[in-house]
Design a protein around this motif. Sequence first.
Motif, PDB file in Angstrom:
ATOM      1  N   ARG A 129       1.179  -1.182  -0.179  1.00  0.00           N
ATOM      2  CA  ARG A 129      -0.454   0.553  -0.379  1.00  0.00           C
ATOM      3  C   ARG A 129       1.066   1.426  -0.149  1.00  0.00           C
ATOM      4  O   ARG A 129       0.594   2.262  -1.215  1.00  0.00           O
ATOM      5  CB  ARG A 129      -0.747  -0.329   1.119  1.00  0.00           C
ATOM      6  N   GLN A 130       2.277   1.105   0.540  1.00  0.00           N
ATOM      7  CA  GLN A 130       3.212   2.431   0.698  1.00  0.00           C
ATOM      8  C   GLN A 130       3.494   2.371  -0.465  1.00  0.00           C
ATOM      9  O   GLN A 130       3.696   3.450  -1.013  1.00  0.00           O
ATOM     10  CB  GLN A 130       3.504   2.215   2.161  1.00  0.00           C
ATOM     11  N   ALA A 131       3.905   0.947  -1.176  1.00  0.00           N
ATOM     12  CA  ALA A 131       4.629   1.393  -2.628  1.00  0.00           C
ATOM     13  C   ALA A 131       3.643   1.945  -3.997  1.00  0.00           C
ATOM     14  O   ALA A 131       4.050   1.860  -5.041  1.00  0.00           O
ATOM     15  CB  ALA A 131       5.413   0.407  -2.966  1.00  0.00           C
ATOM     16  N   GLY A 132       2.230   1.928  -3.494  1.00  0.00           N
ATOM     17  CA  GLY A 132       1.329   1.532  -4.443  1.00  0.00           C
ATOM     18  C   GLY A 132       1.280   0.593  -5.466  1.00  0.00           C
ATOM     19  O   GLY A 132       0.400   1.052  -6.285  1.00  0.00           O
ATOM     20  N   LEU A 133       0.914  -0.393  -5.268  1.00  0.00           N
ATOM     21  CA  LEU A 133       0.767  -1.037  -6.135  1.00  0.00           C
ATOM     22  C   LEU A 133      -0.324  -2.504  -5.636  1.00  0.00           C
ATOM     23  O   LEU A 133      -0.520  -2.449  -4.453  1.00  0.00           O
ATOM     24  CB  LEU A 133       2.233  -2.560  -5.966  1.00  0.00           C
ATOM     25  N   THR A 134      -0.819  -2.764  -6.425  1.00  0.00           N
ATOM     26  CA  THR A 134      -1.408  -4.112  -5.544  1.00  0.00           C
ATOM     27  C   THR A 134      -0.928  -5.438  -5.903  1.00  0.00           C
ATOM     28  O   THR A 134      -0.113  -5.761  -6.572  1.00  0.00           O
ATOM     29  CB  THR A 134      -2.908  -3.979  -7.242  1.00  0.00           C
ATOM     30  N   VAL A 135      -1.437  -6.384  -5.289  1.00  0.00           N
ATOM     31  CA  VAL A 135      -1.275  -7.639  -5.727  1.00  0.00           C
ATOM     32  C   VAL A 135      -1.004  -8.768  -7.187  1.00  0.00           C
ATOM     33  O   VAL A 135       0.058  -9.723  -6.984  1.00  0.00           O
ATOM     34  CB  VAL A 135      -1.978  -8.771  -4.861  1.00  0.00           C
ATOM     35  N   ALA A 136      -1.991  -7.858  -7.757  1.00  0.00           N
ATOM     36  CA  ALA A 136      -2.549  -8.463  -9.233  1.00  0.00           C
ATOM     37  C   ALA A 136      -1.024  -7.825 -10.149  1.00  0.00           C
ATOM     38  O   ALA A 136      -0.067  -8.526 -10.737  1.00  0.00           O
ATOM     39  CB  ALA A 136      -3.216  -7.608  -9.581  1.00  0.00           C
ATOM     40  N   GLN A 137      -0.244  -6.437  -9.818  1.00  0.00           N
ATOM     41  CA  GLN A 137       1.052  -5.751 -10.342  1.00  0.00           C
ATOM     42  C   GLN A 137       1.796  -6.748  -9.667  1.00  0.00           C
ATOM     43  O   GLN A 137       2.901  -6.554 -10.970  1.00  0.00           O
ATOM     44  CB  GLN A 137       0.914  -4.498  -9.965  1.00  0.00           C
ATOM     45  N   LEU A 138       1.769  -6.999  -8.502  1.00  0.00           N
ATOM     46  CA  LEU A 138       3.103  -7.708  -8.156  1.00  0.00           C
ATOM     47  C   LEU A 138       3.674  -9.518  -8.475  1.00  0.00           C
ATOM     48  O   LEU A 138       4.582  -9.379  -9.226  1.00  0.00           O
ATOM     49  CB  LEU A 138       2.778  -8.364  -6.745  1.00  0.00           C
ATOM     50  N   GLY A 139       2.121  -9.391  -9.275  1.00  0.00           N
ATOM     51  CA  GLY A 139       2.107 -10.453 -10.298  1.00  0.00           C
ATOM     52  C   GLY A 139       2.681 -10.354 -11.717  1.00  0.00           C
ATOM     53  O   GLY A 139       3.569 -11.279 -11.852  1.00  0.00           O
ATOM     54  N   GLU A 140       2.607  -8.750 -11.952  1.00  0.00           N
ATOM     55  CA  GLU A 140       2.651  -9.445 -13.035  1.00  0.00           C
ATOM     56  C   GLU A 140       3.840  -8.935 -13.102  1.00  0.00           C
ATOM     57  O   GLU A 140       4.991  -9.520 -14.804  1.00  0.00           O
ATOM     58  CB  GLU A 140       1.839  -7.845 -14.063  1.00  0.00           C
ATOM     59  N   CYS A 141       5.068  -8.186 -12.366  1.00  0.00           N
ATOM     60  CA  CYS A 141       5.825  -8.071 -12.265  1.00  0.00           C
ATOM     61  C   CYS A 141       6.712  -9.255 -12.400  1.00  0.00           C
ATOM     62  O   CYS A 141       7.932  -9.328 -12.857  1.00  0.00           O
ATOM     63  CB  CYS A 141       6.357  -7.032 -11.431  1.00  0.00           C
ATOM     64  N   VAL A 142       6.350 -10.187 -11.341  1.00  0.00           N
ATOM     65  CA  VAL A 142       7.020 -11.651 -11.523  1.00  0.00           C
ATOM     66  C   VAL A 142       7.479 -12.083 -12.551  1.00  0.00           C
ATOM     67  O   VAL A 142       7.559 -13.207 -12.892  1.00  0.00           O
ATOM     68  CB  VAL A 142       6.590 -12.530 -10.097  1.00  0.00           C
ATOM     69  N   LYS A 143       6.135 -12.438 -13.278  1.00  0.00           N
ATOM     70  CA  LYS A 143       6.164 -13.286 -14.629  1.00  0.00           C
ATOM     71  C   LYS A 143       6.716 -12.462 -15.657  1.00  0.00           C
ATOM     72  O   LYS A 143       7.321 -12.784 -16.507  1.00  0.00           O
ATOM     73  CB  LYS A 143       4.334 -13.063 -15.075  1.00  0.00           C
ATOM     74  N   ALA A 144       6.593 -11.130 -15.755  1.00  0.00           N
ATOM     75  CA  ALA A 144       7.821 -10.477 -16.593  1.00  0.00           C
ATOM     76  C   ALA A 144       9.204 -10.599 -16.298  1.00  0.00           C
ATOM     77  O   ALA A 144      10.046 -10.578 -17.549  1.00  0.00           O
ATOM     78  CB  ALA A 144       7.134  -8.776 -16.498  1.00  0.00           C
ATOM     79  N   ALA A 145       9.523 -11.081 -15.099  1.00  0.00           N
ATOM     80  CA  ALA A 145      11.325 -10.827 -14.836  1.00  0.00           C
ATOM     81  C   ALA A 145      11.165 -12.593 -14.986  1.00  0.00           C
ATOM     82  O   ALA A 145      12.366 -12.821 -15.229  1.00  0.00           O
ATOM     83  CB  ALA A 145      11.520 -10.802 -13.001  1.00  0.00           C
ATOM     84  N   ASP A 146      10.099 -13.554 -15.352  1.00  0.00           N
ATOM     85  CA  ASP A 146      10.505 -15.141 -15.729  1.00  0.00           C
ATOM     86  C   ASP A 146      10.666 -15.149 -17.071  1.00  0.00           C
ATOM     87  O   ASP A 146      10.078 -15.665 -18.124  1.00  0.00           O
ATOM     88  CB  ASP A 146       9.379 -15.983 -15.817  1.00  0.00           C
ATOM     89  N   VAL A 147      12.255 -14.656 -17.327  1.00  0.00           N
ATOM     90  CA  VAL A 147      12.451 -14.364 -19.063  1.00  0.00           C
ATOM     91  C   VAL A 147      13.412 -15.518 -19.197  1.00  0.00           C
ATOM     92  O   VAL A 147      14.289 -16.008 -19.034  1.00  0.00           O
ATOM     93  CB  VAL A 147      13.100 -12.705 -19.428  1.00  0.00           C
TER      94      VAL A 147
END
Length: 436
Positions: free
Chosen positions: A192-210
């Motif tokens: 909440r402090q970083a302005g992120l949601t759980v869904a956005q966090l999941g997308e970041c993890v998927k994007a890093a799995d290159v």
Amino acid sequence: MLGKLLDRPVTVTMLMLVIVVLGSTCFNRLPVSLIPDIDIPNMTVRISSQDLSARELDRSVVSPLRQRLMQIKSLKDIKAVARDGDATIRMTFEPGTNMDYAFIEANEHIDRAMSSLPDIARPIVFKSDGGDIPAFYINVTSEEDGQSCRVGEYVRQIFAKRLEQLQSVAMVDISGYNEYEIFITPDENKLRQAGLTVAQLGECVKAADVRLGSLEIRDGEYRYSVKFKAFTSNIKDIEDIWLNLGSRTLQLRDVAKVEMAPSERSGLVRSDGSEAVCLAVIKQSEARMSDLRKDVDKVIRNISRENPELRISVTRDQTALLEYSIDSLVRNIILAVVLACLVVFLFMKDFRSSALVAITIPLALVFSILVFFIMGMTINIISLSGLVLGVGMMVDNTIILTDNISSHRERGGDLRTSVIEGTREVLGPMFSSVLT
């Protein structure tokens, strides 16, 4: 024809010797199974690639193959399971489907799909048949508590692969193991402090799995294949994922907890009260059961020597049932020969007739083994039962035939005429009795 053979005893002797030699040679080459090889409307496709994770394997290999295999005629159901490094596609067909044609069609679809798949080994297709009943089960437990995941990983990566390398083993089915999974637990306050949601966090993890794929380097006459693993291959890689938040950046470890823990169990196997990993060993259709057991015992001894903390036990051994059936057949044959010779000698008072019975029954069995080999049959519970029945019928027919020939001899006929006429009189009834 019979008269001509009787006039040539040397020819008869040579023919018997040829039958004995060929039958004995074929017996050592005949496959030995629990039940006959009967096609079952099931088929399995096994995919292996140690460089691909379960998610990558499902997306790039399993899904395209599944779409192609769904086009096979008479397909009733198809299921796919992907794990890190390997995947399995199981197909069920309508009853009565010609599995030979379905097997060819499945391989054709796989061949067409290979050009669009990643650089992996060609998937292997297995037909299911009656021989797919496991020959025996191997239970693996650890003397140390809380090691079920480690034992399961060792069995999957080493023990099972050593067994599948044996020529007498078709495949090994593993059950009861538990795998480690990487869990990412977000900290809601920090998100909440970083302005992120759980869904956005999941997308970041998927994007890093290159996955970068592979490349080939040529140096004169030498060629080197270089493969790159995915960036997120362990806990540290996942914790180090950078999150771009516009004016500032964070790492995943700053907003979530990453840990490895056992996955949720879907089944449990126990051996002597302890959690165990169970391996079902399935024999190759053309292999002999005794060879399978010897090969597997050798692997088990090596595994036990390398890992003294593991307890390995063999259960539900179907080879014992087969050995019991073979021993029973041998005992019945010996008993049939002894009783038949005794009955013939007591009632006919002729030692030569008893000797003829003692020679004829084993010779007929050796000839039957030769026919098994020519027809492509296996030694199994059903064929052994047929041999036992055949021995009993042969004993009955031998006594009838010998008695009829002796009757002709007592009426003054010579040996050649008595054998021909005595056989001709009872040939029809005995043949119809055998067919019945």
